[in-house]
Scaffold this active site. Structure first.
Site, PDB file in Angstrom:
ATOM      1  CE  LYS B 104      -2.969   2.976   2.511  1.00  0.00           C
ATOM      2  NZ  LYS B 104      -3.607   3.312   3.785  1.00  0.00           N
ATOM      3  N   GLY B 165      -8.019   9.589   9.814  1.00  0.00           N
ATOM      4  CA  GLY B 165      -8.287   9.735  11.234  1.00  0.00           C
ATOM      5  C   GLY B 165      -9.274  10.838  11.597  1.00  0.00           C
ATOM      6  N   GLY B 192     -10.918   8.345   6.445  1.00  0.00           N
ATOM      7  CA  GLY B 192     -11.994   9.288   6.726  1.00  0.00           C
ATOM      8  C   GLY B 192     -13.253   8.691   7.317  1.00  0.00           C
ATOM      9  CB  ALA B 213      -6.865   2.266  10.575  1.00  0.00           C
ATOM     10  CB  SER B 214      -8.955   6.040  13.248  1.00  0.00           C
ATOM     11  OG  SER B 214      -7.757   6.390  12.660  1.00  0.00           O
TER      12      SER B 214
END
Lengths: 270, 270, 270, 270
Positions: B104, B165, B192, B213-214
């Site tokens: 990535k 994030g 996002g 992720a976040s």
């Protein structure tokens, strides 16, 4: 692979009813009973609303016959009523015809937009609650009216997201959130859903369930959309309980490796 | 009850990889490996991105050990790189370390907003594709840049919804839709996402998968949010295929019983 | 009554130009020069962009003749270019033809969406700045690209709100705000404006000026819309300087008389 | 340069009042009468609302004294009332105290959100209209309620954009547009405005005027914001009349020179 078998939403109690599915289906707009049956199955719903006229035919192959076969509860609605008097009359007929004291109260204030008439709705709700009905009250997204309906004894308050059949989604999520905070009875989003993210958003805003009809019955593939809505309702419910991250304009890194990578420390040789 | 066992999304091919889950998880922000393991399981993901530094520790109890145990594929990322040169270097290290030519690519243009630098990203992508990498390219939501990345031979183009994030969701769904129409390779929403409805919306806009992720690692209950995201991604994918109703400002009735109910005809006696 | 005669916006310096109006007009889409003349007057603009081909005719009754008569500055643009090479060539021709080193640089990456190609734009900007041009650079709303353009020496950076001619307004006000914070040169919103509130919003997000064409030239009444845009730009500029109240979900009373009125104390008799 | 001296909005008739300014100012939130006086002047308003208690002091240096000096009309409001009975009482007191039969009817249903109680508002409106008042009725954005208020004989219907003092802007522009289409009396946006673009948007949605208080009184620079709002209201009014371009997702070129420029034809030599 993509099963979600261990999603176990807590049961939702609305009046005397206990639901494990948070998705309620309307039948308006359906043109093919076979497709409806598939959509009902795909949605996982346990409660289906029906306009009174539709259910008068109870013979084999009728809508009612189909719904009985699928085992869902039927919630008669007063769709098409423009006054409290009409709605009360229709609710009484529904009680006789179906042997249920549940009714989705819907009093329309404008034939063009199909927006509810809250004054007539409040009048009808008061009468129907007095007569022992379990009233599921369709209303607009005004928190003050929603609280009045709850105070009258409605078993569920059902604010719209946007006009019936518009597919415009949730016009005012803030109002839904305020309603959820101020009421103790279940809040069911009713009307306006167009697609899955709308249903998820309604649940995230705090709704306890979602009722939709056109979004499924008029989709190009009703059973597929029914399943999408089921997943979306679960997704929204779970997301609300999971405690989302705050929105912030400036980013917080999603990796702790922000800043230049220390290539040397990773490999010994840069 | 709420199982969705017969959701069978078609497999998604990205380069040499075939995924049946449309949800890709990042590990940034995770503070507890046990929680991560639960979140990975709940998400149903088959692909997890890891910043290189994190995976250098391969011993028992390490992140890498955990991921190997869960059986997911690992996608190393170049998080933290600010130039094409750095990113290329890091990708080469990752290839050596993991024996994978998947990467990535993430080149950040601003440490504050963590927005990508598209010029450096394009440079790095060209080099890495030439060197035989399968490049998953993180980029902004500009359709022209996305098409350039695809033309360079990236196996997936990964536009952001909003800054990494930020939890701001999909700032510009129109751009995602344009990207989807113009590219042939998979489009993966990356960055996002804040909550489930964001993920559903990304899929409805045409994304083939969602990377986040976040939204999971920093949620109050990561495994619950992971499951929410899984449902949301499926919901959005299904909804897009099901053909949603159009948005219209004025309502179309969701029942065919619009107009005053003919009480008499329904019951014989009003 | 409705004059606003004492609005005195501070002059805006863009390269060697000083403007007292914050509205820049494009001529694309205009079909009637008389109407354009009225729109220019109603807009109060001091700067009008023109595509090179339009201005080659300099005789009486030409677009150029009209603009000279109205006393506005002409800003040639490179509309229609798809590569840096083309844009640089066209800019040089414009310099010869008009004796101006100002140029609005526009390199389109896709004939369908008319979105800019940032790689070619950056290339062309570098060359043109080197050749002594004052470059007004049309770009997308990516903050990192905007900063690169500023760093190259462009005298103004001109992010889009949404695609040229779309009338979709400001898709991503957050990006505009980030751009404004990170750049020292003027930021001019370029493309996407549909109506007055869009222009006000662009200014509130921090833009120093607004450039628009279709919104005026293709409105039903171009001079009226030109005046609307002038008011909107002033409104947005003023509002930003005036320091708006914060958004808050729950209300703060707009009167200090919240709570039941003390009727007795007001009148002596309740 | 930036004067707008020839903006001549047609006068707006509300009951027996004729206004040339479309901006109405509330005084709630003001802490300094001198600043208020400047804001009134900068706004160009001709009508200012005042809560009854505030105006009982009529001596020199009082709010009322100031307003008389500026020559604006005073519109007493029933802010703080929670029932029809209270509001009617307060309106009668206001009539006596000010010798005006105009009243802004405001019945709050919830002290926390300050949202209106439409049932009590309808009740009070009916009584007050019967007693000869010119009722300016504050309400939520429900089109059916708005039509009922108009049918009762209110001279203006004043839907909110969002809760009083929230600065959240226009939550549901569609509802405002429906209200405007269905009513014959003036529609005045009341409550929720945060900044200039909100006011412009309200006018573009079809409102005939905008009433705001906190947005000006609590801005960092109230007179500057007052002027911003004046420009915004004019901008929105003009934009609506000017006939905006449609929104379209894909761009239509804003110049007729789309496509590669014919450099040769412009200059003779490429």
């Amino acid at each position: 692979m993509s099963d979600a078998t261990d999603v176990l939403l807590p049961p939702l109690r609305i009046g005397s009813l206990t639901l494990t599915s948070r998705l309620i289906l309307g039948t308006g707009g359906i043109t093919n009973l076979e497709v409806l049956e598939q959509a009902v199955a795909a949605s996982g719903t346990e409660l289906v609303t029906v306009a009174l006229r539709r259910v008068t035919d109870r013979g084999p192959g009728s809508l009612l016959d189909l719904l009985e076969r699928t085992g869902v509860e039927v919630l008669p609605n007063t769709a098409g009523c423009a006054t409290a008097t009409e709605a009360v009359q229709l609710a009484r007929l529904a009680r006789e015809a179906f042997g249920t004291r549940r009714v989705k109260l819907e009093v329309i204030g404008d034939e063009h937009t199909l927006l509810p008439d809250v004054v007539e709705t409040l009048d009808a709700a008061e009468t129907l609650v007095d007569e022992g009905f379990e009233v599921f009250a369709y209303t607009n997204d005004d928190p003050v009216t929603a609280l009045r309906l709850a105070d009258l004894g409605c078993v569920a308050v059902m604010p719209l997201g946007s006009p019936i059949g518009s597919g415009m989604g949730i016009a005012n999520p803030t109002n839904l959130a305020i309603i959820r905070e101020q009421l103790e009875v279940p809040v069911v989003l009713d009307a306006g859903i167009g697609t899955a993210s709308d249903a998820a958003l309604a649940m995230e805003a705090g709704c306890d369930a979602v009722l939709l009809a056109s979004a499924v019955t008029r989709a190009q593939d009703p059973p597929a959309m029914a399943r999408a809505m089921r997943c979306a309702v679960e997704a929204g419910w779970l997301a609300r309980r999971a405690g989302r991250i705050p929105r912030r304009r400036f980013a917080v890194a999603s990796t702790t490796d922000v800043g230049r990578p220390q290539l040397g420390s990773a490999s010994g040789t840069p």
